[in-house]
Design an enzyme around this catalytic site. Structure first.
Site, PDB file in Angstrom:
ATOM      1  N   LYS A   1      26.821  64.248 -66.460  1.00  0.00           N
ATOM      2  CA  LYS A   1      25.743  63.589 -67.232  1.00  0.00           C
ATOM      3  C   LYS A   1      26.114  63.779 -68.702  1.00  0.00           C
ATOM      4  CE  LYS A   1      20.700  63.257 -67.375  1.00  0.00           C
ATOM      5  NZ  LYS A   1      20.582  61.801 -67.437  1.00  0.00           N
TER       6      LYS A   1
HETATM    7  N1  PMP Z   1      21.814  57.382 -63.275  1.00  0.00           N
HETATM    8  C1  PMP Z   1      21.749  57.595 -64.596  1.00  0.00           C
HETATM    9  C2  PMP Z   1      22.708  56.878 -65.493  1.00  0.00           C
HETATM   10  C3  PMP Z   1      20.797  58.478 -65.124  1.00  0.00           C
HETATM   11  O1  PMP Z   1      20.717  58.682 -66.444  1.00  0.00           O
HETATM   12  C4  PMP Z   1      19.907  59.118 -64.255  1.00  0.00           C
HETATM   13  C5  PMP Z   1      18.886  60.062 -64.809  1.00  0.00           C
HETATM   14  N2  PMP Z   1      19.425  61.352 -64.954  1.00  0.00           N
HETATM   15  C6  PMP Z   1      20.001  58.860 -62.881  1.00  0.00           C
HETATM   16  C7  PMP Z   1      20.970  57.981 -62.424  1.00  0.00           C
HETATM   17  C8  PMP Z   1      19.081  59.520 -61.908  1.00  0.00           C
HETATM   18  O2  PMP Z   1      19.320  60.898 -61.866  1.00  0.00           O
HETATM   19  P1  PMP Z   1      18.181  61.957 -61.555  1.00  0.00           P
HETATM   20  O3  PMP Z   1      17.448  61.470 -60.385  1.00  0.00           O
HETATM   21  O4  PMP Z   1      18.926  63.197 -61.281  1.00  0.00           O
HETATM   22  O5  PMP Z   1      17.306  62.034 -62.755  1.00  0.00           O
END
Ligand code: PMP
Length: 300
Positions: free
Chosen positions: A158
């Site tokens: 991330k």
């Molecule tokens: N894809 C992207 C590009 C994101 O920024 C997020 C948010 N973190 C997600 C998917 C979903 O991830 P999560 O459910 O862990 O928040």
């Protein structure tokens, strides 16, 4: 409603191990993270005073840093404790939590081996990303920007830098009057939203793309376990854009988006239906349970 800039607010931010007044949480302009996007972050939510899936977020933060070649100088226990502490310090029970780790000022060049790694954790009240109209469903443009090959970018991290593509795609969508964008990957396969994963209902089954070049979201995995408990068949597979015409329901999932019905993707229109409503209701119940119960219910 006028936007209140993020540096013009009050409260406390956990910054390199110290709880500092919000307005004092500053860094120098010659910070590596600012110039070279050498940062990784998390987005978490607290519900009724508990941070949902806190340890999973903390582990992903640490892993994101490792993928960018750095170790965050705090243990997972210490990061968890700091997240909890900052929510309390700001007197919040329902909130968004934003940890960020980045490279400091010691070097300002492509090479950054000597930079110190910093960590801050901020929190603020942030209702659902798509506001109160969420049940009507959101509209998605099909982005011209693509999710890159995993050998082109650190797609399992991330990483702040990857959001450059998301912001470009989202701005392009907003300029055309859509709420957000659906992104394809470099192969032309359906990938995800700009900040959320995507699910489709085909013939009563729940299908979602394989996360091999984008985040395997924590909410994505939770929603798959909820769906399986509801006896839905859940299928992770390659989904091509022309198949989207045949979906009966579509929804986005993510920490900020939670479970958000989609009513349009490019030329395709959908009516948020029973499958999305059931999963959304179950998700909203789950997030307010005690963390130990959440772990039991999402272990599958
Ligand atoms: N894809 C992207 C590009 C994101 O920024 C997020 C948010 N973190 C997600 C998917 C979903 O991830 P999560 O459910 O862990 O928040």
């Amino acid at each position: 409603m006028a936007l209140v800039p993020f540096d013009d607010r009050d409260g406390f931010i956990w910054f390199d191990g110290v709880m500092v007044p919000w307005r004092d949480a500053k860094i120098h302009v010659l910070t590596h993270g600012l110039h070279y996007a050498s940062g990784v972050f998390e987005g978490e939510r607290a519900y009724s005073g508990n941070i949902f899936k806190l340890r999973a977020h903390t582990e992903r933060l640490i892993k994101s840093g490792k993928i960018l070649g750095f170790d965050i100088p705090y243990s997972a226990d210490a990061i968890d404790a700091a997240c909890i502490e900052v929510v309390k310090a700001n007197d919040l029970t329902d909130a968004y939590i934003r940890p960020l780790a980045w490279r400091g000022t010691e070097q300002l060049s492509v090479s950054a081996q000597q930079t110190k790694i910093h960590l801050m954790i901020a929190t603020w009240a942030w209702p659902n990303l798509f506001g109160n109209d969420r049940m009507k469903g959101v509209t998605l443009d099909i982005a011209t920007w693509k999710r890159p090959h995993p050998e082109t970018a650190p797609t399992a991290s991330k990483a702040a830098g990857l959001y450059m593509i998301g912001t470009l795609a989202k701005h392009e969508a907003e300029a055309k009057g859509f709420n957000d964008a659906l992104m394809l990957d470099w192969r032309g396969q359906v990938a995800e939203g700009t900040g959320a994963n995507v699910f489709f209902v085909f013939n009563g089954e729940i299908h979602t793309p394989i996360p091999d070049c984008f985040l395997d979201g924590i909410t994505r995995r939770v929603v798959m376990s909820i769906a399986r408990r509801h006896q839905y068949k859940v299928v992770e597979r390659v989904i091509m854009p022309d198949e989207m015409a045949k979906a009966s329901e579509v929804f986005l999932v993510g920490t900020a988006a939670e479970v958000t019905p989609v009513r349009q993707i490019g030329p395709h229109h959908y009516t948020p239906g029973a499958v999305t409503a059931a999963l959304l209701a179950d998700f909203e119940t789950l997030v307010r349970k005690q963390p130990s119960e959440v772990e039991l219910l999402t272990a599958a």
